[in-house]
Design a protein around this motif. Structure first.
Motif, mmCIF file in Angstrom:
data_model
loop_
_atom_site.group_PDB
_atom_site.id
_atom_site.type_symbol
_atom_site.label_atom_id
_atom_site.label_comp_id
_atom_site.label_asym_id
_atom_site.label_seq_id
_atom_site.Cartn_x
_atom_site.Cartn_y
_atom_site.Cartn_z
ATOM 1 N N ILE A 65 -9.568 -1.101 -0.271
ATOM 2 C CA ILE A 65 -8.310 -0.589 -0.819
ATOM 3 C C ILE A 65 -7.897 -1.450 -2.010
ATOM 4 O O ILE A 65 -7.784 -2.658 -1.906
ATOM 5 N N GLY A 66 -7.671 -0.831 -3.146
ATOM 6 C CA GLY A 66 -7.116 -1.543 -4.299
ATOM 7 C C GLY A 66 -8.176 -2.011 -5.278
ATOM 8 O O GLY A 66 -9.209 -2.572 -4.902
ATOM 9 N N ILE A 98 0.826 -1.202 0.000
ATOM 10 C CA ILE A 98 0.000 0.000 0.000
ATOM 11 C C ILE A 98 0.863 1.257 0.000
ATOM 12 O O ILE A 98 0.561 2.242 -0.679
#
Length: 426
Positions: A389-390, A69
């Motif tokens: 996230i992502g 991240i």
């Protein structure tokens, strides 16, 4: 060399959850050296943790390595380790391995853990759900219960293996109960020969007068009715008074159940005690308006570990949006400090509550805009996928949920490891 002697101030962030990670990312361009310390190597999207526990998603779907991240953020170093002691005055943190980290500024964001209200012996028989390890352990217990029932000849023992209790009627408890009922009645249909999984008893136990107590009463009632339509037995108004290896006691009634899940309470991370400052009853740190610790302006606390009040006197809830907002506020306070300015006061922005109950069933409360059922379920799904996230995680979760919707199947139903306390007799 002490961090204070370095040309660039050193910020030590303990905890890679929502508060710690959001603060770290918001300081990407700040003139700081940042060390992010966590005992796990990943950031976890906790609102979907129950989906791993109930085999709907696998661990990588809701977690991502912290190093990945933050790979593009040059002012951050990620360190794997566990903080054991804090000396706020000397500005040092001692790790469990004995090593010492110096800091100029500290952000403590280690979250919360399970709270058994003084009955810690229950933990061995009623696991909670806070980490991926918890989720995988719980998934093993849930799936093994059906396997044990399949191989059991004694009717009473078989019934005990097919009796499930979730203690706590908040969002986690409601989500677990609804999903477990769906698994028993649909996912496992026609897969066993000696038992009917649909005969499993799934009971949601809430000591208070209603489930989802933070929601309006109308939505709480709708949630209860939706749970009951899924086959969940909802018990309110009577607390659990005992839990052991054989079952649980509800008031004066003892219920034989081999699987009890704890979703009834949380307590602040015990690391808060290392600060040596007064704590509230839940073990959280009462903080100043800018989220700094009284007497230690260079130490901040955010997320579930911080005791923060709103303007009306009510407490800021321990939810992901609040933790993210606190993390961003700490970053703003740090930037203000570096410019020699006074940081502003934290103000929580409440966007509302939402909880899913099962397939095509959810409740949403957006400050007067209240919906339930299918529309609420789509809203809940979109909100949770959006905040993952992502891109890969979002795509995988959408595909898995689409498959589960049309087939009732759950892709992660693999039993890993060996659960010694549930192993059959030799």
């Amino acid at each position: 060399m002490h961090a204070a002697h370095a040309s660039v101030p050193h910020l030590l962030v303990i905890g890679g959850g929502f508060a710690g990670l959001w603060a770290t990312r918001a300081l990407a361009r700040a003139p700081l050296r940042i060390t992010l310390l966590d005992r796990s190597n990943h950031h976890l999207f906790q609102p979907l943790l129950y989906q791993v526990a109930t085999a709907g998603l696998s661990a990588p779907d809701i977690a991502a390595p912290l190093r990945h991240i933050l790979r593009g953020q040059g002012n951050v170093q990620v360190r794997l380790g566990e903080a054991a002691a804090i000396d706020a005055q000397a500005r040092t943190v001692t790790l469990a391995d004995g090593s010492v980290l110096d800091f100029d500024y500290l952000l403590l964001a280690t979250g919360a853990t399970h709270a058994y209200f003084g009955n810690d012996a229950w933990a061995a028989h009623a696991p909670g759900l806070k980490s991926l390890d918890d989720a995988l352990h719980l998934r093993r217990r849930l799936l093994l219960a059906f396997e044990r029932a399949e191989s059991c000849d004694d009717p009473a023992e078989r019934a005990a293996w097919l009796s499930f209790a979730i203690v706590g009627g908040g969002p986690t408890g409601v989500e677990l109960a609804g999903t477990l009922a769906e698994i028993a009645r649909h996912t496992l249909k026609n897969e066993f020969r000696n038992i009917d999984p649909a005969a499993a008893r799934v009971r949601l136990v809430e000591a208070g007068p209603r489930v989802l107590a933070t929601f309006p009463a109308t939505l709480s009632d709708k949630a209860r009715r939706q749970l009951e339509r899924l086959g969940v037995e909802v018990s309110v108004g009577v607390p659990v008074t005992g839990i052991d290896a054989g079952g649980y006691r509800l008031g004066e009634e003892y219920v034989a159940a081999r699987t009890v899940v704890w979703a009834a309470g949380v307590a602040a991370s015990p690391l808060a005690r290392a600060l040596g400052v007064p704590l509230d009853r839940a073990g959280r740190v009462p903080v100043e308006a800018d989220l700094s610790v009284p007497g230690y302006p260079h130490v901040f606390v955010a997320g579930d570990l911080a005791a923060v009040s709103r303007t009306d006197g009510s407490a800021v809830p321990g939810v992901a949006p609040a933790a993210k907002q606190m993390g961003r506020h700490v970053a703003a306070a740090m930037r203000a400090r570096l410019r020699g300015r006074q940081a502003g006061a934290f103000a929580y922005r409440d966007f509302g509550n939402l909880a899913t109950i099962g397939r095509m069933a959810a409740v949403v409360d957006l400050h007067g805009f209240r919906i339930s059922g299918l529309l609420a379920w789509w809203f809940w799904l979109a909100a949770h996928v959006f905040f993952l996230i992502g891109f890969r995680n979002r795509l995988v979760v959408l595909l898995n949920w689409a498959w589960a919707y049309w087939s009732y199947q759950r892709a992660a139903r693999i039993i890993l490891g060996r659960d010694h306390d549930q192993a059959p007799p030799l």
